[in-house]
Scaffold this active site. Structure first.
Site, PDB file in Angstrom:
ATOM      1  N   GLY A 102       1.021   4.709  13.220  1.00  0.00           N
ATOM      2  CA  GLY A 102       1.615   3.464  13.738  1.00  0.00           C
ATOM      3  C   GLY A 102       0.783   2.916  14.899  1.00  0.00           C
ATOM      4  N   GLY A 157       5.980   5.154   8.893  1.00  0.00           N
ATOM      5  CA  GLY A 157       5.142   6.345   8.833  1.00  0.00           C
ATOM      6  C   GLY A 157       5.132   7.055  10.169  1.00  0.00           C
ATOM      7  N   CYS A 212      13.057  10.840   8.396  1.00  0.00           N
ATOM      8  CA  CYS A 212      12.865  10.473   9.805  1.00  0.00           C
ATOM      9  C   CYS A 212      14.144  10.654  10.607  1.00  0.00           C
ATOM     10  CB  CYS A 212      12.391   9.030   9.900  1.00  0.00           C
ATOM     11  SG  CYS A 212      13.544   7.879   9.125  1.00  0.00           S
ATOM     12  N   GLU A 261       8.210   1.425  11.935  1.00  0.00           N
ATOM     13  CA  GLU A 261       9.321   2.385  11.821  1.00  0.00           C
ATOM     14  C   GLU A 261       8.691   3.766  11.806  1.00  0.00           C
ATOM     15  OE1 GLU A 261      12.401   1.517  11.968  1.00  0.00           O
ATOM     16  OE2 GLU A 261      12.101  -0.632  11.729  1.00  0.00           O
ATOM     17  N   GLU A 286       1.441   8.494  15.034  1.00  0.00           N
ATOM     18  CA  GLU A 286      -0.020   8.435  15.216  1.00  0.00           C
ATOM     19  C   GLU A 286      -0.600   7.266  14.429  1.00  0.00           C
ATOM     20  OE1 GLU A 286       1.691  11.200  14.222  1.00  0.00           O
ATOM     21  OE2 GLU A 286       1.744  11.907  16.303  1.00  0.00           O
ATOM     22  N   LYS A 330       0.901  -1.171   0.000  1.00  0.00           N
ATOM     23  CA  LYS A 330       0.000   0.000   0.000  1.00  0.00           C
ATOM     24  C   LYS A 330       0.930   1.209   0.000  1.00  0.00           C
ATOM     25  CE  LYS A 330      -2.432   3.386   1.726  1.00  0.00           C
ATOM     26  NZ  LYS A 330      -1.741   4.565   1.236  1.00  0.00           N
ATOM     27  N   GLU A 384       7.491  16.400  15.625  1.00  0.00           N
ATOM     28  CA  GLU A 384       8.300  16.237  14.419  1.00  0.00           C
ATOM     29  C   GLU A 384       7.797  17.220  13.364  1.00  0.00           C
ATOM     30  OE1 GLU A 384       7.582  12.538  12.368  1.00  0.00           O
ATOM     31  OE2 GLU A 384       9.691  12.325  11.859  1.00  0.00           O
TER      32      GLU A 384
HETATM   33  P1  NAD Z   1       1.650   8.628   7.571  1.00  0.00           P
HETATM   34  O1  NAD Z   1       1.704   7.898   8.857  1.00  0.00           O
HETATM   35  O2  NAD Z   1       0.684   9.722   7.441  1.00  0.00           O
HETATM   36  O3  NAD Z   1       1.364   7.610   6.371  1.00  0.00           O
HETATM   37  C1  NAD Z   1       2.139   6.448   6.154  1.00  0.00           C
HETATM   38  C2  NAD Z   1       1.313   5.446   5.363  1.00  0.00           C
HETATM   39  O4  NAD Z   1       0.209   5.028   6.154  1.00  0.00           O
HETATM   40  C3  NAD Z   1       0.734   5.990   4.067  1.00  0.00           C
HETATM   41  O5  NAD Z   1       0.765   4.987   3.079  1.00  0.00           O
HETATM   42  C4  NAD Z   1      -0.703   6.304   4.462  1.00  0.00           C
HETATM   43  O6  NAD Z   1      -1.588   6.311   3.354  1.00  0.00           O
HETATM   44  C5  NAD Z   1      -1.003   5.162   5.419  1.00  0.00           C
HETATM   45  N1  NAD Z   1      -2.083   5.424   6.391  1.00  0.00           N
HETATM   46  C6  NAD Z   1      -2.600   6.616   6.774  1.00  0.00           C
HETATM   47  N2  NAD Z   1      -3.584   6.432   7.671  1.00  0.00           N
HETATM   48  C7  NAD Z   1      -3.701   5.092   7.877  1.00  0.00           C
HETATM   49  C8  NAD Z   1      -4.505   4.271   8.709  1.00  0.00           C
HETATM   50  N3  NAD Z   1      -5.427   4.797   9.509  1.00  0.00           N
HETATM   51  N4  NAD Z   1      -4.341   2.933   8.685  1.00  0.00           N
HETATM   52  C9  NAD Z   1      -3.387   2.376   7.895  1.00  0.00           C
HETATM   53  N5  NAD Z   1      -2.597   3.108   7.064  1.00  0.00           N
HETATM   54  C10 NAD Z   1      -2.733   4.454   7.057  1.00  0.00           C
HETATM   55  O7  NAD Z   1       3.154   9.147   7.300  1.00  0.00           O
HETATM   56  P2  NAD Z   1       3.660  10.077   6.122  1.00  0.00           P
HETATM   57  O8  NAD Z   1       3.191  11.468   6.365  1.00  0.00           O
HETATM   58  O9  NAD Z   1       3.405   9.429   4.806  1.00  0.00           O
HETATM   59  O10 NAD Z   1       5.256   9.979   6.371  1.00  0.00           O
HETATM   60  C11 NAD Z   1       5.930  10.746   7.302  1.00  0.00           C
HETATM   61  C12 NAD Z   1       6.217   9.978   8.575  1.00  0.00           C
HETATM   62  O11 NAD Z   1       6.952   8.789   8.307  1.00  0.00           O
HETATM   63  C13 NAD Z   1       7.101  10.772   9.539  1.00  0.00           C
HETATM   64  O12 NAD Z   1       6.597  10.661  10.847  1.00  0.00           O
HETATM   65  C14 NAD Z   1       8.451  10.083   9.437  1.00  0.00           C
HETATM   66  O13 NAD Z   1       9.284  10.225  10.560  1.00  0.00           O
HETATM   67  C15 NAD Z   1       8.033   8.671   9.231  1.00  0.00           C
HETATM   68  N6  NAD Z   1       9.150   7.883   8.682  1.00  0.00           N
HETATM   69  C16 NAD Z   1       9.820   7.025   9.512  1.00  0.00           C
HETATM   70  C17 NAD Z   1      10.908   6.302   9.032  1.00  0.00           C
HETATM   71  C18 NAD Z   1      11.686   5.356   9.916  1.00  0.00           C
HETATM   72  O14 NAD Z   1      12.483   4.588   9.394  1.00  0.00           O
HETATM   73  N7  NAD Z   1      11.497   5.374  11.211  1.00  0.00           N
HETATM   74  C19 NAD Z   1      11.300   6.441   7.690  1.00  0.00           C
HETATM   75  C20 NAD Z   1      10.592   7.326   6.878  1.00  0.00           C
HETATM   76  C21 NAD Z   1       9.512   8.037   7.381  1.00  0.00           C
END
Ligand code: NAD
Length: 485
Positions: free
Chosen positions: A231, A226, A282, A248, A229, A173, A383
């Protein structure tokens, strides 16, 4: 020109059952570049069914065969390097030189997975002379891979390669706003000859498609990168079926500049670390803690290094910083800058929106430096995920900075700059983060485990440790005496 894409489910290219699509935009030009299918529960159900059907076929192949197929995928990714890089520039605004580097990195993940999995051995346990006791690793089953937009394809590949190579079937996804490279990956996989359903790509809103995957009884594991929240939401959705979750999540990573640090090198390294990918990383520095004795010098050098980072058209090979990913995200980042000023911090660099062409279109934020930030301010606690360097008030002692650096819900990474080994080791031992670096390190990511402490995540990816996450460990005990033949 707008291109309409289809999802890849059970080896077929399909539209959303609802017939709905949504537009995506080039963040540097605001042009609509694609229409993406808005999938939902119906597509998730079909993909899960296909992945479950493909699982016995894929998981029963020998490790050698699966590794060889992963090497074929790596070779195909190399062939499509230029297209993948061009899509990254167009959909994410990644500067061309950086996109070229990322595209070159992708095959390596499959090569690494192919070779590492060949070393995935079991273990015998000499427990009793009458028993054969051993441990074996098995694939978990059907893995849902849910990823963010900040490195659209890399984030997928980092999970897909290890999950696939050890025998899982996968549902991808991709991020809603940056899914084009995921479709290209599906096109590439379509040429490899996998059993239909071994890998599926489903697009649509996170809450709908991601939520359906995280709660689906037919999904055994969610590998998620992601925000914290989402997660937590995924963990809650997966809990009724006790789904394995590898998470992650976000970071608010302290950079600690001690008074004996090599200031020139620290500033020259930390400015690109902060502003690369417009700070949408991140692992980016989230808070700068600088000792009062070297504060002015470090800030001066950091500003000098920031000025060297060219902001501009992502298609230009000389550009180092492109736009942020979307209008919504630009508003969020600008909201953080405003909150800092409202709470009494000072913007000393950047922050203004550029307006002269080519910046009259696109989602631009100039690299920004904020000083005088206190522990309780929003920009110190949340963040930002944008090109904003947050300088905390100068600190006076090691005890003080360790306490402040750890005073956060995050625990992803921490960067310490000192030339004193004993002092550096004290920080290594006391900082609460999944990764701590001392000085100027550039070790290869895929050979070292990555993952957060506290609310920055659960589990690890990369390295052999990361590979294990996609396996179940089975304990086997056989009574040899009773076996007749
Ligand atoms: P996000 O959490 O908004 O979205 C991530 C994914 O989850 C997307 O595909 C989104 O469509 C999906 N999603 C959204 N709501 C959902 C739900 N209710 N249920 C299941 N899936 C859902 O994150 P983002 O804005 O795309 O990315 C930024 C975040 O990612 C930042 O917090 C960043 O730190 C983190 N990140 C972490 C790492 C790491 O290795 N720790 C690496 C890259 C990014």
């Amino acid at each position: 020109m707008t291109k309409e894409y289809k999802m890849w489910i059970n080896g077929k290219w399909v539209k959303a059952e609802s017939g709905k699509t949504y537009p995506v935009f080039n963040p540097a030009t605001e042009e609509e570049i694609a229409q993406i299918p808005s999938g939902g529960k119906a597509e998730v159900d079909k993909a899960v069914e296909a992945a479950r059907k493909a699982f016995p076929v894929w998981s029963k192949k020998s490790q050698l065969e699966r590794s060889q197929i992963c090497l074929k995928i790596a070779a195909a990714l190399k062939e499509h390097h230029d297209e993948l890089a061009a899509l990254d520039v167009m959909e994410h605004g990644t500067p061309a030189k950086r996109a070229d580097f990322i595209a070159a990195d992708l095959p390596e993940w499959f090569e690494w997975a192919a070779y590492s999995a060949r070393q995935l051995m079991g273990q015998t346990v000499p427990n009793s002379p009458d028993e054969l006791d051993y441990l074996q690793r098995e694939p978990v089953g059907v893995v849902a891979i849910i990823t963010p937009w900040n490195y659209p394809l890399l984030m997928i590949v980092e999970k897909l390669a290890p999950a696939l190579v050890v025998g899982n079937t996968c549902m991808i996804k991709p991020p809603s706003i940056d899914a084009l490279t995921a479709f290209k990956l599906a096109e590439i996989l379509d040429t490899i000859g996998l059993t239909p359903g071994t890998v599926n790509v489903i697009t649509g809103p996170g809450g709908t498609v991601g939520g359906a995957l995280a709660s689906h009884r037919g999904v055994d594991m969610v590998a998620f990168t992601g925000s914290c929240e989402v997660g937590k939401e995924i963990m809650a959705l997966g809990s009724p079926t006790l789904k394995r979750c590898q998470l992650e999540l976000g970071g608010k990573n302290p950079v600690i500049i001690l008074d004996d640090a090599d200031i020139e090198t620290a500033a020259a390294e930390m400015a690109p670390a902060q502003f690369r990918n417009s700070g949408q990383v991140c692992a980016s520095p989230g808070r700068f803690f600088v000792h009062e004795k070297v504060y002015d010098k470090f800030l001066e050098k950091f500003i000098e290094a920031t000025k060297k980072m060219t902001v501009g058209d992502p298609t230009d090979w000389k550009t180092m910083i492109g736009p942020v990913v979307s209008k919504t995200h630009r508003d969020t980042v600008e909201g953080y800058i405003k909150s800092a000023v409202d709470e009494g911090a000072k913007v000393i660099f950047g922050a203004k929106r550029p307006t002269a062409p080519p910046f009259n279109k696109g989602y631009w934020i100039m690299p920004t430096i904020i000083t005088g930030v206190k522990q309780n301010m929003k920009v110190a606690r949340e963040e930002i995920f944008g090109p904003v360097a947050v300088f905390m008030e100068p600190f006076r002692s090691d005890e003080e900075v360790i306490q402040k650096a750890n005073d956060t819900t995050f625990g992803l990474a921490a960067y310490v700059w000192t030339t004193d080994a004993a002092r550096g080791m004290r920080f290594v031992n006391e900082l609460q983060a999944g990764t701590v670096t001392v000085g100027n390190v550039h070790g290869r990511d895929l050979d070292l485990p990555w993952g957060g402490y506290k609310e920055s995540g659960i589990g690890k990816e990369h390295s052999q440790v990361g590979l294990y996450e996609y396996t179940n460990l089975k304990r086997v005990q056989i009574d040899i005496k009773m076996l007749k033949k």
